[in-house]
Motif scaffolding. Structure first.
Motif, short mmCIF file in Angstrom:
data_model
loop_
_atom_site.label_atom_id
_atom_site.label_comp_id
_atom_site.label_asym_id
_atom_site.label_seq_id
_atom_site.Cartn_x
_atom_site.Cartn_y
_atom_site.Cartn_z
N LEU A 37 -76.74 -62.34 61.49
CA LEU A 37 -76.84 -63.70 60.97
C LEU A 37 -75.56 -64.44 61.33
O LEU A 37 -74.47 -64.06 60.91
N GLY A 38 -75.70 -65.48 62.14
CA GLY A 38 -74.54 -66.29 62.49
C GLY A 38 -74.36 -67.37 61.43
O GLY A 38 -75.32 -68.02 61.05
N VAL A 39 -73.14 -67.54 60.94
CA VAL A 39 -72.88 -68.59 59.95
C VAL A 39 -71.97 -69.61 60.60
O VAL A 39 -70.86 -69.28 61.04
N VAL A 40 -72.44 -70.85 60.71
CA VAL A 40 -71.63 -71.89 61.34
C VAL A 40 -71.42 -73.03 60.36
O VAL A 40 -72.13 -73.16 59.37
N ASP A 205 -68.09 -69.75 67.89
CA ASP A 205 -68.35 -69.48 69.30
C ASP A 205 -69.83 -69.68 69.60
O ASP A 205 -70.68 -68.88 69.19
N LEU A 206 -70.15 -70.77 70.29
CA LEU A 206 -71.55 -71.08 70.56
C LEU A 206 -72.22 -70.02 71.42
O LEU A 206 -73.40 -69.72 71.25
N ASP A 207 -71.45 -69.43 72.35
CA ASP A 207 -72.04 -68.40 73.20
C ASP A 207 -72.49 -67.21 72.38
O ASP A 207 -73.55 -66.63 72.61
N THR A 208 -71.68 -66.84 71.39
CA THR A 208 -72.07 -65.74 70.51
C THR A 208 -73.36 -66.07 69.78
O THR A 208 -74.26 -65.24 69.67
N LEU A 209 -73.47 -67.33 69.30
CA LEU A 209 -74.69 -67.73 68.60
C LEU A 209 -75.91 -67.55 69.49
O LEU A 209 -76.94 -67.04 69.06
N TYR A 210 -75.77 -67.99 70.76
CA TYR A 210 -76.94 -67.94 71.64
C TYR A 210 -77.27 -66.52 72.08
O TYR A 210 -78.43 -66.17 72.22
N THR A 211 -76.26 -65.71 72.32
CA THR A 211 -76.56 -64.38 72.86
C THR A 211 -76.84 -63.35 71.76
O THR A 211 -77.72 -62.52 71.91
N ARG A 215 -80.55 -64.98 63.57
CA ARG A 215 -80.75 -66.19 62.76
C ARG A 215 -79.41 -66.89 62.64
O ARG A 215 -78.35 -66.27 62.75
N VAL A 216 -79.48 -68.19 62.39
CA VAL A 216 -78.26 -68.96 62.23
C VAL A 216 -78.35 -69.73 60.92
O VAL A 216 -79.37 -70.35 60.63
N ALA A 217 -77.28 -69.65 60.12
CA ALA A 217 -77.22 -70.42 58.89
C ALA A 217 -76.17 -71.51 59.08
O ALA A 217 -75.06 -71.23 59.51
N VAL A 218 -76.56 -72.74 58.78
CA VAL A 218 -75.62 -73.85 58.94
C VAL A 218 -75.13 -74.26 57.56
O VAL A 218 -75.93 -74.59 56.68
N LEU A 225 -77.69 -75.73 54.87
CA LEU A 225 -78.69 -76.73 55.24
C LEU A 225 -79.96 -76.06 55.72
O LEU A 225 -81.06 -76.42 55.36
N VAL A 226 -79.78 -75.09 56.62
CA VAL A 226 -80.92 -74.42 57.19
C VAL A 226 -80.49 -73.04 57.62
O VAL A 226 -79.35 -72.84 58.03
N ALA A 227 -81.37 -72.06 57.46
CA ALA A 227 -81.08 -70.71 57.94
C ALA A 227 -82.34 -70.19 58.61
O ALA A 227 -83.30 -69.84 57.93
N ASP A 228 -82.34 -70.19 59.92
CA ASP A 228 -83.54 -69.80 60.64
C ASP A 228 -83.16 -69.42 62.06
O ASP A 228 -82.00 -69.42 62.41
N ASP A 229 -84.20 -69.13 62.91
CA ASP A 229 -83.84 -68.80 64.29
C ASP A 229 -83.32 -70.04 64.99
O ASP A 229 -83.51 -71.17 64.53
N LEU A 230 -82.66 -69.83 66.11
CA LEU A 230 -81.93 -70.91 66.76
C LEU A 230 -82.79 -72.11 67.10
O LEU A 230 -82.39 -73.25 66.90
N ALA A 231 -84.00 -71.85 67.62
CA ALA A 231 -84.87 -72.95 68.03
C ALA A 231 -85.15 -73.88 66.85
O ALA A 231 -85.05 -75.10 66.97
N THR A 232 -85.44 -73.30 65.68
CA THR A 232 -85.72 -74.10 64.50
C THR A 232 -84.47 -74.87 64.06
O THR A 232 -84.54 -76.05 63.71
N VAL A 233 -83.33 -74.17 64.08
CA VAL A 233 -82.10 -74.81 63.64
C VAL A 233 -81.76 -75.98 64.56
O VAL A 233 -81.42 -77.08 64.11
#
Lengths: 263, 380
Positions: A37-40, A205-211, A215-218, A225-233
């Protein structure tokens, strides 16, 4: 280990404040078994504070944090310590013990918690250091003799010492060169696949998020705000998220990730 | 990993090789390692034709993987997918990652030395360090005096605020403890004197004893030792942690002089504070002596003050006070220098703080002894 819907950490209605400054208000977040889970969030939005609240270093001012189905705040000290052993934490600046060399740093929890003999623990520690990508001669080095990248790797090795079920990483690739950062992402994914732990990854690190992230939580405006897969975020209609993912850096990282997948 | 009913890991001989079963995890590591050593004495001899059956394997973590790799050798384990195809891909990944890591890590050779050689080497190292330390101290004293001289003629570069702040910390805040300490020692000296002098019927000379002792030696010595423990350590810790945080480098990179910003205010504050504290210590010590004289020796306060005024020449006070700035300078310089010598680690800051206190107390007592001999020869 397959990623499941099973939740290992459940944060509900979390409130954190320092004096009159409110960092988190009514924050909800789930971490599922086996996911990264990436937290940004912008600087100062309380990503590290959230991490510290979950691992029990900061007492939250409200809300509940359930870890493996148990409320960390309500447990007795020894139960809590047992639960915390299932966490591995890697701090932003490594936080290696400067009075010990690297293999002693990693061996310490093995000796203290797993009851191994010093020789066994140090042998295991050397393997963990090698797993984290450090050369064999690094085992006897002192933490203050290390470069930034080596410090991160050594800190990762220490976080992995007890084969944790949840790994907390606070900006692990910050300050690494791009090659080192990419290698770190790969290492993280390999170890996650092999050991099946969940990862709570605070990063810029955006590259880490993509590779690496499933899931990413913003975090913005004091909550998730949102915690879901990258496309949804990415598709979320929010000014900050748009600036973050569709700014010049976000675009190039996304294209780079696309290229790697095509290849 | 889910905590299912845990069956401890086992390693058994079977036809054509070995069989690993159960959980190979950290809690079982110790026992499993013992089993391996029993079953395979002098293992890693020839693993090429060894068969390892992993079908009964339960949980596996890195510590278990390390043991399995040790049994099979890293080369064989890198081909684990060939000889144990039934295992899931994640497990292959784990075993191969661990095997890869162990493949590259060669054991570190440790050379045993005889204890005598180690001891000799240690003594040599300590002596060398001691010599280098004194040289460094002399160099640093020169550096301090040099920057003092260059700043002194330029009043616009005097750091008055920092100086006053340090005077408050090192001087004003130390007054209660110095006064209390010297008061008590004064009382003790008076008791001691009275005990010896009573046999000669000369109790009255207790007054002179207390006055001489405190004016010449104890006032300055006690105050200096207090400050060595209280302030030299603080200086070292402050500058040491600034160094660890790269703050010193930041100052230099901005073209600012750490000597001028950090060292001079501390040294000057110390040189102003210690004489004042010394004077307070003298008064307070004599007061302690006076209390004992009045309460225990039947000498009235009037009598005490009268003898003090009649029998004590001014030069004793000057001898005592004259030493204070020198002690202060040494204590402050040692405290600052040790701070600069500290490296980034917590251990190092601790070691240098200890060293600064020990060194400054040693220096104070050494200089005091030399001064005592000098003053005796001069008849002061």
């Amino acid at each position: 280990m397959s990623r499941s819907e099973e939740t290992v950490i459940e944060v509900r209605g979390l409130v954190n404040r320092f004096g009159s400054h409110v960092v988190h208000e009514d924050l909800d977040l789930d971490i599922r078994r086996g996911e990264i889970l990436g937290v940004v969030g912008g600087s100062g939005t309380g990503k590290s504070v959230l991490l510290r609240s979950i691992v029990g270093l900061k007492h939250p001012d409200g809300g509940s944090i359930r870890v493996f189905g148990q409320d960390l705040q309500r447990l007795a000290a020894d139960q809590r310590s047992r639960l915390e052993r299932r966490f591995g934490v890697m701090f932003q600046r490594g936080a290696l013990f400067t009075s010990l060399n690297l293999q002693e740093n990693v061996a310490l929890p093995l000796i203290e918690h797993a009851g191994l003999s010093r020789a066994d623990a140090e042998h295991l520690a050397r393997v963990k250091l090698a797993l984290a990508g450090l050369p064999p001669e690094a085992a006897l080095m002192a933490p203050d003799a290390l470069s930034g990248g080596m410090t991160k790797r050594a800190a990762l090795a220490r976080a992995l010492a007890l084969d944790p079920e949840v790994l907390f990483l606070d900006e692990p690739t910050a300050g690494l060169d791009p090659i080192g950062a990419a290698a770190f992402d790969q290492l993280l994914m390999t170890l996650r696949d092999a050991l099946g732990f969940s990862v709570f990854l605070v990063t810029h690190d955006l590259d880490t998020l993509y590779t690496a992230c499933d899931r990413v939580a913003v975090i913005a405006r004091k909550r998730v705000l949102v915690a879901d897969d990258l496309a949804t975020v990415e598709a979320t209609d929010d000014d900050w998220i748009r600036d973050y993912f569709h700014g010049p850096r976000g675009r190039s990282a996304s294209q780079a990730a696309q290229r790697t997948e095509d290849r | 990993m889910p905590k299912t009913a845990s069956s401890p890991g086992k390693l058994e001989q079977q036809a054509g090789g070995l069989r690993a079963s159960g959980d190979w995890t950290l809690p079982h590591h110790k026992r499993l390692r013992r089993t391996i050593e029993q079953q395979r004495p002098g293992h890693a001899a020839n693993t090429q034709d060894l068969n390892l059956d992993l079908k009964g394997l339960g949980e596996l973590d890195t510590s278990g993987a390390v043991l399995l790799v040790e049994i099979m050798g890293p080369e064989r384990m890198l081909e684990v997918a060939n000889w144990a195809p039934e295992q899931p891909a994640e497990r292959h990944a784990l075993l191969m990652a661990v095997a890869g890591a162990m493949h590259h890590s060669t054991p570190i050779p440790t050379r045993a030395r005889s204890p005598a050689v180690v001891a000799l080497g240690e003594i040599g190292r300590i002596m060398e360090n001691l010599g280098r330390q004194q040289l460094q101290l002399l160099g640093f004293i020169g550096l301090t005096l040099g920057s003092l001289a260059s700043v002194l003629v330029k009043p616009w570069r005097w750091r008055v605020t920092a100086l006053v702040a340090h005077i408050q910390q090192t001087g004003l805040n130390a007054i209660p403890i110095v006064a209390l300490l010297t008061f008590l020692v004064g009382a003790v000296v008076a008791f001691l004197g009275a005990t010896v002098l009573r046999d000669f019927g000369a109790t009255i000379f207790t007054v002179n004893l207390v006055a001489y002792a405190f004016l010449r030696e104890f006032g300055v010595l006690l105050a200096a030792i207090m400050l060595a423990g209280r302030t030299a350590s603080a200086f070292t810790a402050q500058i040491g942690s600034m160094k660890a945080n790269e703050e010193i480098d930041a100052l230099r990179a901005q073209g600012l002089s750490p000597m001028e910003l950090l060292v001079l205010p501390r040294v000057l504050a110390m040189m102003i504070s210690l004489p004042i504290l010394t004077f307070i210590g003298m008064l307070s010590g004599i007061a302690g002596g006076a209390m004992v004289c009045v309460l225990a020796l039947d000498i009235t306060l009037i009598q005490f003050l009268d003898i003090l005024q009649r029998d004590t020449p001014l030069r004793h006070l000057l001898v005592g006070l004259g030493k204070a700035p020198i002690f202060a300078f040494l204590i402050a310089v040692i405290g600052c220098l040790e701070g600069f010598k500290a490296s980034g680690s917590a251990q190092s800051v601790g070691e240098h703080t200890t060293s600064s206190v020990v060194q400054s107390i040693f220096m104070v007592i050494l200089i005091d002894a030399l001064a005592a001999m000098f003053f005796m020869e001069m008849g002061w």
